[in-house]
Every structure is written in structure tokens, then in C-alpha cells.
Design a protein around this motif. Structure first.
Motif, short mmCIF file in Angstrom:
data_model
loop_
_atom_site.label_atom_id
_atom_site.label_comp_id
_atom_site.label_asym_id
_atom_site.label_seq_id
_atom_site.Cartn_x
_atom_site.Cartn_y
_atom_site.Cartn_z
N UNK A 230 0.91 -1.21 -0.04
CA UNK A 230 -0.26 0.33 -0.09
C UNK A 230 0.68 1.21 0.25
N UNK A 231 2.03 1.08 -0.84
CA UNK A 231 2.76 2.43 -0.40
C UNK A 231 2.82 3.53 -1.40
N UNK A 232 2.69 4.69 -1.61
CA UNK A 232 2.29 5.29 -2.58
C UNK A 232 4.59 5.22 -3.69
N UNK A 233 4.02 5.62 -4.83
CA UNK A 233 5.32 5.25 -5.64
C UNK A 233 6.47 6.20 -5.00
N UNK A 234 6.62 7.57 -4.81
CA UNK A 234 8.07 7.54 -3.81
C UNK A 234 8.21 7.05 -1.99
N UNK A 235 7.18 6.58 -1.82
CA UNK A 235 7.30 5.38 -1.24
C UNK A 235 7.78 4.07 -0.86
N UNK A 236 7.87 4.05 -2.49
CA UNK A 236 8.37 2.21 -2.50
C UNK A 236 10.18 2.18 -2.50
N UNK A 237 10.68 0.65 -2.17
CA UNK A 237 12.22 1.21 -2.08
C UNK A 237 13.07 1.25 -2.80
N UNK A 238 12.60 1.95 -4.04
CA UNK A 238 13.99 1.86 -4.96
C UNK A 238 13.86 3.14 -5.54
N UNK A 239 12.74 3.91 -4.81
CA UNK A 239 11.95 5.26 -4.92
C UNK A 239 12.91 6.12 -3.98
N UNK A 241 15.37 5.08 -2.32
CA UNK A 241 16.87 4.93 -2.66
C UNK A 241 17.93 6.29 -3.31
N UNK A 242 16.64 5.94 -4.44
CA UNK A 242 17.13 7.25 -5.19
C UNK A 242 17.49 8.68 -5.09
N UNK A 243 16.64 8.65 -3.84
CA UNK A 243 16.95 10.22 -3.59
C UNK A 243 17.29 10.46 -2.98
N UNK A 244 17.69 9.14 -1.36
CA UNK A 244 18.43 9.60 -0.81
C UNK A 244 19.82 9.37 -1.54
N UNK A 245 20.80 8.44 -2.75
CA UNK A 245 21.33 8.92 -3.76
C UNK A 245 21.82 9.51 -3.90
N UNK A 250 20.43 18.51 0.15
CA UNK A 250 19.88 18.80 1.39
C UNK A 250 18.58 17.87 1.41
N UNK A 251 18.94 17.72 3.64
CA UNK A 251 17.66 16.79 3.62
C UNK A 251 16.56 17.61 3.65
N UNK A 252 16.27 18.99 3.30
CA UNK A 252 15.01 19.80 3.31
C UNK A 252 14.49 19.93 2.16
N UNK A 253 15.02 19.63 1.02
CA UNK A 253 14.80 19.58 -0.17
C UNK A 253 14.00 18.33 -0.36
N UNK A 256 11.09 18.07 0.87
CA UNK A 256 9.32 19.02 0.30
C UNK A 256 9.26 18.11 -1.12
N UNK A 257 9.87 17.24 -1.58
CA UNK A 257 10.19 17.16 -2.59
C UNK A 257 8.87 15.76 -2.55
N UNK A 258 9.54 15.12 -0.77
CA UNK A 258 8.22 14.42 -0.71
C UNK A 258 7.14 14.66 -0.18
N UNK A 259 6.92 15.78 0.99
CA UNK A 259 5.88 16.43 0.80
C UNK A 259 4.96 16.32 -0.71
#
Length: 442
Positions: A230-239, A241-245, A250-253, A256-259
Motif C-alpha cells: 500500500x505504498x505510494x510511488x515515492x515510498x517504494x524502496x527503489x524510489x 534509495x534514488x532520492x537518498x543517493x 539537502x535533507x530539507x529538499x 519538500x519533494x516528498x511532501x
């Protein structure tokens, strides 16, 4: 067909094949005479020229392009769609936009998050123009965006083949609402079968957010919620990992994208981004890097908000709560019918166990299919034990079943509201009474 089976050959010479799909073939063409400025153009002709619906669809696409005058949309050059009611093969010619589709462009080019946001804002400008004059695209995907001259700053939106124009609202040849709309890039519940929201402009806004997600992660969003967790697209593991990589981001950005995605990928259409200006403001805000010490508290708060929003899965809870209420109402209605209206010496209630009622819920599409309660008869070899399908479509919950091979819609209500269970109970009693009559009359 008419004697002239290739009417486009009067003015146009095909010089190369561009692509083919379910609806038609496209070709690179050049002019045979001086009736248009010398240049390269794109010719589109139908695959199934005898299909009335596809002929009407091409006519509507041409009518839409005639209305549009925007740098982010190809110009219409020529067509013969005024003959759509005849048996003449139809074609249309548009301005040729050199460059790869967004899908092909990202195969060879890597863009950063800020470039992806900038691209999205430019696409929203084009979409805002379309919506302002009453046109909803309905088929936004990477293959329908051309990066003009392979310059990421100049995206062009193409293929208005299944678009909706408000001036055609009363037309009888529009794509029927019982047909599924959408594509493999991103399927939205309000574009599904039987939805009353298939012409809602907010679906375009959601799909543009899907484009942003694709540019950032390289992945198709596919569904608002996956079927596994039941995860949204950006909550899936691959996504994630892509954002964190992403280097030096900055974590703030990221927060904001996640929001932006938290809101964009809600199941209920009323809970998503409702307007283009609001979404654009949120995207522009992403450009404001928060490097100062004074912004650390704000960054921390953003992370907390993001966590709470991501973990809530409110739509799942609303759907399950309403589904459980509806199934309980079905059981009550059947018992009331048997014990109050029928002779319980001859008619009996057949019920599934409570743990079996919902069965497996498809979280990707928020729907269930289950037999709940039936009625058996002493003087019939058959039981009336219908199967119910419940599903979310946009911001609505719909319940359907069938009798004598004909599908019956039993309930349509707001996903977050409280149904009129009195009317629903009467509808169920009538439905079951007709079902019982069908088995004892055999």
C-alpha cells in the motif's frame, strides 16, 4: 473506401516512419507543393479507418489542436477530418518537433532534481493554458512529451487523441465512461471503468507529478498505491534509495519533494493538488536551498510532517472502514428479507465467516471482490449467492453485483462520507428478492 485510398499523397510525401501504436501510424513527411512553408512535418493516419469511434477521436484531436496556440504544443498544419462521417481515409499533419521523447531522452541523459522540477514547471505552464480553455489532455506520459532539439528546457506536449474539450461535453461520440482510460505509465482510479470523473482536469495535474517522479527516479509511478504494501510511488524502496543517493542534496529538499508527492499521490482526487498555481508554488519553493543554521529547525519539522503523512495511509483506512460497513449492511438486509418477508421454513440465509468477507484487497486499485451472504430455497436446487465488487474510483466508493447476467450498481457514495444506509438497505432487499425469484422460477 473511396477511389483515393491515400488522400494525403496529394500534398505530402512520406520520407520516414516515426512510430506506430494502437491508434495510428506517424510519418515524417515533406511538402510536394507550395501550399505550406517548406519544412518537415508529421503525418498521422489511423490504423483502423473503418472504426467510427477512432475516426471521431481523430476529428476531436484536430478540433483541439485548431483551438490551441501555445509554444509547448505542436501546431496543426493540415487534415481532412471534416470527412469523418464518410468512408474516406482520414489523416492529419502537424508541425514536426525535432528531438527525443522524454522517455528516450532520459535513457542517455542524467538530469538533477532541480532540472526535473524546472521541466515540470514548464509543462505545468502548457497544461494551465489547456485547462484555461477547457481542454483536458488525459494521456500525459513520457512518450507524449518531446524534448525539443534535446534541450531539456523546451518540453512539448503531444498526442491529444483522447483529450476532452468542454465544448464537446454533450457530444455522443466521446469515449464512453465504461471504457478504461489511462496508460501503463500511470493508472489513476478516476480514469477507470464506470467512473464519473474521467474528464476531471485534476487527473492531468496528478500525471504531471508522475512525470516529475519519473525524471527524478527513472521509474514509472504505475499506481497510486502498490499491491504489496500500500505504498505510494515515492515510498517504494527503489524510489527512496534514488532520492537518498542524490549527491549534495539537502535533507530539507528531499523532505519538500516528498511532501509534494505525499499530496500528489493521494487516492482521493479531492485530497490531491487541486490547482496548477498551488503546485507550482510548492515546486518553486524547492529551489530555495536551506543552508543556514537558522533553517535547521524548519528542516527537522519538515521531516516530522513527512513521516506522519507517509505513514498515515488514510485512504486505505477509509476504504476498509466503508467496505466493512457495506458488507455488514448486506448481511443485515438478507436476514431481514428472509425472516420478515419470506417464509424462513423454506428460505435460509447462507453466510460466509466474518474473516472471509473482504478476502484479499487489491491496494493498487482499492477494490475487493467477495461473496458475502446468500439465500437458499428448499424447493430449488440453486442458491442465490451473488458476488459483490467494491472499488474506489477517484473520491467515490462504488459497489456492483450482477443478476441474470446483468450488472447492477447498488451503491455510489463519497469515500469519506456516510452512505444513506436506509436507501441502500431497500436497494439490497429488492436486489435479493429479484435474485430469489430468478432461482425459484426455473
Amino acid at each position: 473506401m473511396t477511389k483515393n485510398s491515400k488522400p494525403w499523397e496529394e500534398n505530402w510525401k512520406i520520407i520516414d516512419n516515426i512510430s506506430g501504436g494502437g491508434q495510428g501510424q506517424t510519418y515524417l513527411v515533406e511538402l510536394k507543393n507550395n501550399s505550406f512553408p517548406a519544412n518537415k512535418y508529421v503525418l498521422k493516419k489511423l490504423n483502423k479507418q473503418n472504426d467510427d469511434e477512432r475516426r471521431s477521436r481523430m476529428r476531436r484531436e484536430v478540433v483541439v489542436l485548431e483551438t490551441l496556440n501555445c509554444p509547448g504544443i505542436p501546431k496543426l498544419i493540415d487534415s481532412n477530418v471534416e470527412l469523418f462521417k464518410s468512408n474516406t481515409p482520414l489523416y492529419m499533419v502537424t508541425e514536426f518537433i525535432p528531438g527525443d521523447t522524454l522517455y528516450d531522452f532520459l535513457k542517455t541523459e542524467v538530469i538533477n532534481i532541480f532540472t526535473g522540477v524546472s521541466l515540470t514547471i514548464k509543462l505545468l505552464d502548457t497544461l494551465k493554458y489547456c485547462h484555461k480553455i477547457g481542454i483536458v489532455h488525459r494521456d500525459i506520459k513520457p512518450d507524449n512529451i518531446i524534448i525539443k532539439n534535446n534541450d531539456i528546457s523546451t518540453p512539448v506536449l503531444i498526442d491529444f487523441g483522447i483529450s476532452f474539450n468542454k465544448v464537446d461535453e454533450s457530444a455522443t461520440d466521446l469515449t464512453p465512461t465504461w471504457q478504461q482510460l489511462g496508460n501503463r505509465f500511470f493508472q489513476l482510479p478516476e480514469l477507470g471503468e464506470k467512473s464519473s470523473l474521467q474528464r476531471d482536469h485534476r487527473s492531468d495535474i496528478t500525471k504531471i507529478c508522475g512525470i516529475l517522479f519519473f525524471t527524478i527516479t527513472g521509474k514509472f509511478p504505475l499506481y497510486l498505491l502498490d499491491s504489496e504494501n500500500g505504498n505510494k510511488p515515492h515510498q517504494r524502496e527503489e524510489a527512496k534509495q534514488k532520492l537518498s543517493a542524490s549527491p549534495n542534496l539537502p535533507e530539507s529538499i528531499v523532505s519538500k519533494i516528498n511532501r509534494v508527492f505525499d499530496k500528489a499521490f493521494e487516492i482521493k482526487i479531492d485530497s490531491r493538488w487541486q490547482s496548477i498555481p498551488a503546485l507550482m508554488d510548492a515546486l518553486i519553493d524547492i529551489f530555495e536551498l536551506e543552508n543556514s543554521e537558522g533553517n535547521k529547525a524548519e528542516t527537522f519539522l519538515e521531516k516530522i510532517k513527512n513521516k506522519l503523512s507517509s505513514d498515515s495511509n488514510i485512504e486505505k483506512k477509509l476504504f476498509r472502514k466503508l467496505a466493512e460497513k457495506v458488507i455488514e449492511q448486506i448481511s443485515q438486509a438478507v436476514r431481514s428479507l428472509v425472516y420478515e418477508d419470506l417464509d424462513s421454513n423454506y428460505f435460509h440465509v447462507c453466510a460466509r465467516g466474518a474473516s472471509e468477507r473482504l478476502g484479499i484487497i487489491d491496494w493498487a486499485n482499492l477494490k475487493f471482490s467477495q461473496q458475502v451472504t446468500g439465500i437458499s430455497c428448499e424447493f430449488s436446487n440453486e442458491d442465490f449467492f451473488p458476488e459483490f465488487q467494491g472499488f474506489a474510483t477517484g473520491n467515490e466508493f462504488v459497489l456492483v453485483s450482477s443478476i441474470k447476467g446483468k450488472e447492477v450498481e447498488l451503491l455510489r457514495t463519497s469515500l469519506s462520507g456516510e452512505p444513506d444506509f436506509t436507501d441502500f438497505a431497500q436497494c439490497l432487499r429488492k436486489f435479493y428478492a429479484e435474485g430469489v425469484e430468478s432461482i425459484i422460477s426455473k
